[in-house]
Design a protein around this motif. Sequence first.
Motif, PDB file in Angstrom:
ATOM      1  N   ALA A  32       0.776  -1.178   0.060  1.00  0.00           N
ATOM      2  CA  ALA A  32      -0.075   0.044   0.082  1.00  0.00           C
ATOM      3  C   ALA A  32       1.090   1.359  -0.006  1.00  0.00           C
ATOM      4  N   ILE A  54      -5.028 -10.463  -1.851  1.00  0.00           N
ATOM      5  CA  ILE A  54      -5.389  -8.738  -1.786  1.00  0.00           C
ATOM      6  C   ILE A  54      -4.932  -8.310  -3.105  1.00  0.00           C
ATOM      7  N   PHE A  58      -7.203  -5.950  -5.369  1.00  0.00           N
ATOM      8  CA  PHE A  58      -6.831  -4.793  -5.167  1.00  0.00           C
ATOM      9  C   PHE A  58      -5.991  -4.221  -6.317  1.00  0.00           C
ATOM     10  N   LEU A 154       1.232   8.051  -2.048  1.00  0.00           N
ATOM     11  CA  LEU A 154      -0.440   8.183  -1.801  1.00  0.00           C
ATOM     12  C   LEU A 154      -1.162   8.379  -3.360  1.00  0.00           C
ATOM     13  N   VAL A 165     -11.679   1.276  -3.787  1.00  0.00           N
ATOM     14  CA  VAL A 165     -12.464   2.072  -2.799  1.00  0.00           C
ATOM     15  C   VAL A 165     -12.534   3.399  -3.306  1.00  0.00           C
ATOM     16  N   VAL A 166     -13.615   3.921  -3.418  1.00  0.00           N
ATOM     17  CA  VAL A 166     -13.653   5.661  -3.943  1.00  0.00           C
ATOM     18  C   VAL A 166     -13.590   6.067  -2.608  1.00  0.00           C
ATOM     19  N   PRO A 167     -12.832   7.090  -2.210  1.00  0.00           N
ATOM     20  CA  PRO A 167     -12.819   8.096  -0.906  1.00  0.00           C
ATOM     21  C   PRO A 167     -13.815   8.583  -0.765  1.00  0.00           C
ATOM     22  N   GLU A 168     -14.427   8.785   0.589  1.00  0.00           N
ATOM     23  CA  GLU A 168     -15.707   9.411   0.796  1.00  0.00           C
ATOM     24  C   GLU A 168     -15.635   9.853   2.258  1.00  0.00           C
ATOM     25  N   GLU A 169     -16.262  11.081   2.377  1.00  0.00           N
ATOM     26  CA  GLU A 169     -16.650  11.494   3.564  1.00  0.00           C
ATOM     27  C   GLU A 169     -17.382  10.777   4.527  1.00  0.00           C
ATOM     28  N   LEU A 170     -18.165  10.052   4.210  1.00  0.00           N
ATOM     29  CA  LEU A 170     -18.899   9.109   5.008  1.00  0.00           C
ATOM     30  C   LEU A 170     -19.467   7.768   4.247  1.00  0.00           C
ATOM     31  N   GLY A 171     -19.255   6.697   4.888  1.00  0.00           N
ATOM     32  CA  GLY A 171     -19.763   5.506   4.371  1.00  0.00           C
ATOM     33  C   GLY A 171     -18.688   4.836   3.566  1.00  0.00           C
ATOM     34  N   LYS A 172     -19.152   3.781   2.769  1.00  0.00           N
ATOM     35  CA  LYS A 172     -18.189   2.842   2.238  1.00  0.00           C
ATOM     36  C   LYS A 172     -18.636   2.910   0.607  1.00  0.00           C
ATOM     37  N   VAL A 174     -17.444   1.092  -2.791  1.00  0.00           N
ATOM     38  CA  VAL A 174     -16.478   0.362  -3.438  1.00  0.00           C
ATOM     39  C   VAL A 174     -17.099   0.242  -4.953  1.00  0.00           C
TER      40      VAL A 174
ATOM     41  N   TYR B  87     -11.873   3.634   3.887  1.00  0.00           N
ATOM     42  CA  TYR B  87     -13.155   4.120   3.166  1.00  0.00           C
ATOM     43  C   TYR B  87     -13.137   5.563   2.951  1.00  0.00           C
ATOM     44  N   GLY B  88     -12.187   6.145   3.780  1.00  0.00           N
ATOM     45  CA  GLY B  88     -12.336   7.667   4.120  1.00  0.00           C
ATOM     46  C   GLY B  88     -11.767   8.568   3.201  1.00  0.00           C
ATOM     47  N   GLU B  89     -11.763   9.857   3.243  1.00  0.00           N
ATOM     48  CA  GLU B  89     -11.160  10.754   2.421  1.00  0.00           C
ATOM     49  C   GLU B  89      -9.539  10.719   2.751  1.00  0.00           C
ATOM     50  N   ASN B 132      -6.233   4.241   0.250  1.00  0.00           N
ATOM     51  CA  ASN B 132      -7.905   3.485   0.196  1.00  0.00           C
ATOM     52  C   ASN B 132      -7.466   2.183  -0.153  1.00  0.00           C
TER      53      ASN B 132
END
Lengths: 177, 177
Positions: A32, A54, A58, A154, A165-172, A174, B87-89, B132
Amino acid sequence: MKGEPEVAVLRYGHRPGRDDRMTTHVGLTARALGADRVLFPDNATQSAETVRDITGRFGGPFDVELTGELNATVENWGGVVVHLTMYGERVQDVEGDVRDAHRNEPLLVVVGGEKVPGDVYEAADWNVGVTNQPHSEVAGLAVFLDRLFDGRELEQDYENAERRVVPEELGKHVVDV
Amino acid sequence: MKGEPEVAVLRYGHRPGRDDRMTTHVGLTARALGADRVLFPDNATQSAETVRDITGRFGGPFDVELTGELNATVENWGGVVVHLTMYGERVQDVEGDVRDAHRNEPLLVVVGGEKVPGDVYEAADWNVGVTNQPHSEVAGLAVFLDRLFDGRELEQDYENAERRVVPEELGKHVVDV
């Protein structure tokens, strides 16, 4: 990382069962955070399988190898060797020199598990402490790689991933790719 | 760290036996990389003992607490809450804002073990991914703290230590203090 000399991580020592998770985390952290390859002792078959799994899901490129030749891998490495140890020089003091050396040569990062013999300290170009405090080989590897690559790791893209995985403020979030 | 608003790390979830080493590494990483305190679930007694033992030998100040109130700790935190999750920002996108917020307020860093409930995602001011990609909660915590403190944590002095490691090019140099 793509377009740069190789970075390989060698996990020195593994006790099946007891070390499975730590060795797996060393491998996943290497993947990673920008390394190209991890080498595990040949008894770490389960960790190798997990990291390959993995990588399949991924994406890569990232190689997982098992070796019975830990000392020979360090001693015959054609490039620069860094051994991470709490007894070593301070990472903030030597990271610039390591970064310069890695511009032209492949880098092997040795991460201790069990007791690392004096031969490895001597074969290393740098013995490096990410702090001189006892903590975690996984944490030390992570900070070392982030500093080596100066955060470029990064921004990596992974090839041949099945999901992302799509970066999100809230939630999951994929997505299949 | 001294002279700054508190940083506490909350390990969310722990399975005795199976998670002992990971939880211990979360605690030791928090201590070595500048946090002031770690909170473990109340069944992580063995990890708490290990981290307290290391703090006794290598110095502090660093507090280890057990709590049966994981959700309440997050929801009632008087300050800023960051939840580390793949999953976060992206950490590189939000670290500046987190750093600014922490200049004036205590920061709680939540590190998942078992499945973290949606309530925690919602209670957090930021859900942050150190990449991510799936890797290691210990690696994520390490990179996050190093970036939060901008490397200042590597210059920390520890008080009331019984022993101290002196950084060396080669070999192991430990002094009694």
